[in-house]
Design an enzyme around this catalytic site. Structure first.
Site, short mmCIF file in Angstrom:
data_model
loop_
_atom_site.label_atom_id
_atom_site.label_comp_id
_atom_site.label_asym_id
_atom_site.label_seq_id
_atom_site.Cartn_x
_atom_site.Cartn_y
_atom_site.Cartn_z
N THR A 175 26.98 -70.52 -42.64
CA THR A 175 26.33 -70.83 -41.36
C THR A 175 27.43 -70.63 -40.32
O THR A 175 28.59 -70.92 -40.60
CB THR A 175 25.78 -72.27 -41.29
OG1 THR A 175 26.88 -73.17 -41.40
CG2 THR A 175 24.77 -72.57 -42.39
N HIS A 176 27.07 -70.14 -39.17
CA HIS A 176 28.05 -69.82 -38.11
C HIS A 176 29.13 -68.86 -38.62
O HIS A 176 30.26 -68.88 -38.15
CB HIS A 176 28.73 -71.07 -37.56
CG HIS A 176 27.77 -72.18 -37.23
ND1 HIS A 176 27.23 -72.34 -35.97
CD2 HIS A 176 27.22 -73.15 -38.00
CE1 HIS A 176 26.41 -73.38 -35.98
NE2 HIS A 176 26.37 -73.88 -37.20
N SER A 219 36.43 -40.88 -42.81
CA SER A 219 36.93 -40.67 -41.46
C SER A 219 37.55 -39.29 -41.40
O SER A 219 38.16 -38.84 -42.37
CB SER A 219 37.96 -41.74 -41.13
OG SER A 219 38.86 -41.27 -40.15
N LYS A 279 39.53 -44.15 -45.46
CA LYS A 279 38.32 -44.84 -44.97
C LYS A 279 37.06 -44.52 -45.77
O LYS A 279 36.85 -43.40 -46.21
CB LYS A 279 38.04 -44.47 -43.49
CG LYS A 279 39.00 -45.07 -42.50
CD LYS A 279 39.00 -46.60 -42.43
CE LYS A 279 37.74 -47.15 -41.84
NZ LYS A 279 37.65 -46.89 -40.40
N ASN A 332 33.18 -45.68 -44.88
CA ASN A 332 32.45 -46.46 -43.87
C ASN A 332 30.98 -46.67 -44.25
O ASN A 332 30.34 -45.76 -44.77
CB ASN A 332 32.51 -45.73 -42.52
CG ASN A 332 33.94 -45.55 -42.04
OD1 ASN A 332 34.79 -46.41 -42.27
ND2 ASN A 332 34.22 -44.42 -41.41
N GLU A 347 25.40 -49.28 -40.46
CA GLU A 347 25.74 -49.30 -39.03
C GLU A 347 24.69 -48.58 -38.20
O GLU A 347 24.27 -49.05 -37.13
CB GLU A 347 27.10 -48.64 -38.81
CG GLU A 347 28.25 -49.44 -39.34
CD GLU A 347 29.55 -48.66 -39.23
OE1 GLU A 347 30.35 -48.99 -38.37
OE2 GLU A 347 29.74 -47.71 -40.01
N GLN A 372 -0.37 -41.35 -21.60
CA GLN A 372 0.15 -40.29 -22.47
C GLN A 372 1.58 -40.61 -22.92
O GLN A 372 2.05 -40.11 -23.95
CB GLN A 372 0.11 -38.96 -21.70
CG GLN A 372 0.60 -37.78 -22.48
CD GLN A 372 0.25 -36.48 -21.80
OE1 GLN A 372 -0.91 -36.10 -21.73
NE2 GLN A 372 1.25 -35.80 -21.26
N1 ARG Z 1 -3.04 -36.17 -23.63
C1 ARG Z 1 -3.76 -37.27 -23.11
C2 ARG Z 1 -3.10 -38.59 -23.54
O1 ARG Z 1 -2.39 -38.57 -24.45
C3 ARG Z 1 -5.15 -37.27 -23.64
C4 ARG Z 1 -6.13 -37.95 -22.77
C5 ARG Z 1 -6.28 -37.19 -21.50
N2 ARG Z 1 -7.33 -37.71 -20.69
C6 ARG Z 1 -7.43 -37.39 -19.41
N3 ARG Z 1 -8.42 -37.92 -18.76
N4 ARG Z 1 -6.56 -36.62 -18.82
O2 ARG Z 1 -3.28 -39.63 -22.96
#
Ligand code: ARG
Length: 459
Positions: free
Chosen positions: A154-155, A276, A282, A284, A289, A321
């Protein structure tokens, strides 16, 4: 030519096309987009919204397009923005008026929500499988080294002796809950949005239930505005993924510490380490990581979708999007990490004597003495104080409590007797912690057996 030519007099600026395209990254949704389209079109045919002949013809061509995409011969075009319009344009090119019927009673807004739900569902299934693999590897190593003793921390200070297997099984518990979280997320997202149209549904007599059952959705969404607006299922998935990464990052940190020269509890196989370019000696722990490092981007992906969504009015906005690259990046990152981790864990080697030595410092058994005093009717707080002053006394004199003779011990804690000396043994200390969930060999063996059966069932 764009699909909205009717309304516009001018072509989109080339820079705008470049700016707004998503085909460069959302093409990975092709299989789910085609699957959704096939279910949709076959429903349109069955409901007599379009002639069945046309539906068959479109389905046939969608299957051809899928083969072309898979064989690398399909030409994606940035001008058609996204995966949905690239596929629809191909249908238009090849089938003319028949192809133009696919988008009946559908909008890209309900289409993209359907595609991403289908896609995440499949990815969750794959990630759950990888989690099971990793849990099995951890259980295998726990079983192999089930007797090995180490100091629990712990710690980051030596606290009490524990079984190494108990430490490993702690991660199995965490990863198990992670799997459950993914299953929950899958359940909630498994609703069909298609049929919601752009936002208000459709006047055409579609049958959403048929599409839902074809696509193996459990149910259909009940509010078209919600169905095209929300991305909570993506946020939920990204949250579950972030929690997986907290666990993977902590496991990584433990491993990085265990393989350090200061600790030297564990050695990783050469195949999971790098050297390394400058220092020849080394070795690693890069996988651990990088896992710790990649945790940041997985958290970042969650934060970027949360932030992108927070100010959006209903319903669809193009901002959404921007959900895809963070989603895809998290999926790729998590799958890669889980895949590489499982064999790395399987191949670790443990230095039993270094670990046991570190756990044998009698000060680590101070709690055992306090609990022994409780069994002699000393109130725990008093026992804690008495043992505390014994520790202080020994440290001031730079001696170990097990080197005191009985008289010296009794001078400090009159309740002590001969039995106390056996308390300074880490094996005994571990064996004595035998309540459910504790670190005794008996409890840990039970847990190993439990996980072996559980993982066998799920495999
Ligand atoms: N490529 C668009 C997206 O991923 C699809 C939907 C587009 N709809 C629109 N009304 N432009 O969100």
């Amino acid at each position: 030519m764009t699909l909205w030519d009717g309304r516009f007099n001018q072509k989109p600026d080339e820079l705008v096309a470049k700016f707004s395209e998503s085909i460069s990254f959302d093409q990975r949704l092709y299989a789910h987009d085609i699957r959704g389209s096939i279910a949709h079109v076959s429903m349109l045919g069955r409901c007599r919204i379009i002639p069945e002949e046309d539906a068959k013809c479109i389905i046939n061509e969608l299957n051809n397009i899928r083969c072309e995409i898979e064989s690398g011969t399909f030409q994606f075009d940035e001008r058609y923005e996204d995966i949905h319009m690239n596929i629809e344009n191909a249908l238009l090119d090849r089938l003319g008026d028949t192809g133009a019927k696919i988008h009946t009673a559908r909008s890209r807004n309900d289409q993209v929500a359907t595609d991403t739900r289908l896609y995440i569902r499949d990815e969750i299934d794959q990630i759950s499988g990888l989690l099971i693999h990793l849990k099995s590897s951890l259980v295998g190593v726990a079983e192999k080294y089930s007797h090995v003793i180490m100091p629990g921390f712990t710690h980051l200070q030596h606290a009490q002796p524990v079984l190494f297997s108990h430490h490993l099984l702690a991660y199995v518990e965490m990863l198990h809950r992670d799997g459950c979280r993914l299953t929950d997320c899958r359940k909630r997202l498994n609703q069909l949005p298609l049929g919601s149209g752009a936002l208000a549904g459709t006047s055409l007599p579609i049958n959403r239930e048929v599409v839902a059952s074809e696509l193996k959705f459990d149910s259909i969404t009940q509010n078209s505005m919600d169905a095209v607006s929300d991305r909570d299922y993506i946020i939920e998935f990204l949250s579950a993924a972030s929690i997986i990464m907290v666990h993977m990052s902590r496991l990584s940190e433990d491993i990085i510490y265990w393989v350090s020269q200061e600790c030297s509890f564990v050695e990783l196989s050469d195949t999971f380490c790098t050297g390394s370019s400058l220092m020849p000696q080394k070795k690693n722990p890069d996988v651990a990581e990088l896992t710790r490092g990649k945790t940041g981007r997985v958290y970042g992906n969650l934060l970027s979708v949360l932030t992108m969504m927070k100010g959006l009015p209903l319903c669809y906005n193009r901002d959404m999007q921007e959900d895809k690259e963070p989603l895809f990046d998290t999926i790729d990152t998590i799958k890669l990490i889980l895949s590489v981790y499982s064999p790395m864990i399987k191949n670790i080697r443990v230095d039993e004597s270094i670990m046991k030595n570190a756990a044998s410092d009698p000060f680590l058994m101070a709690t055992d003495l306090a609990e022994w005093l409780v069994s002699k009717n000393v109130p725990f707080r008093t026992a804690h104080k008495k043992v505390g002053s014994l520790v202080g006394y020994c440290q001031a004199k730079d001696i170990s409590p097990d080197t005191l003779n009985l008289r010296q011990l009794k001078d400090l804690i009159p309740e002590c007797n001969e039995d106390c000396f056996s308390l300074f043994d880490p094996e005994k200390s571990i064996a004595s912690r035998n309540v459910t969930g504790a670190t005794s060999g008996e409890q840990v063996r039970k847990q190993i057996e439990f996980w072996k059966t559980e993982l066998d069932v799920n495999y």
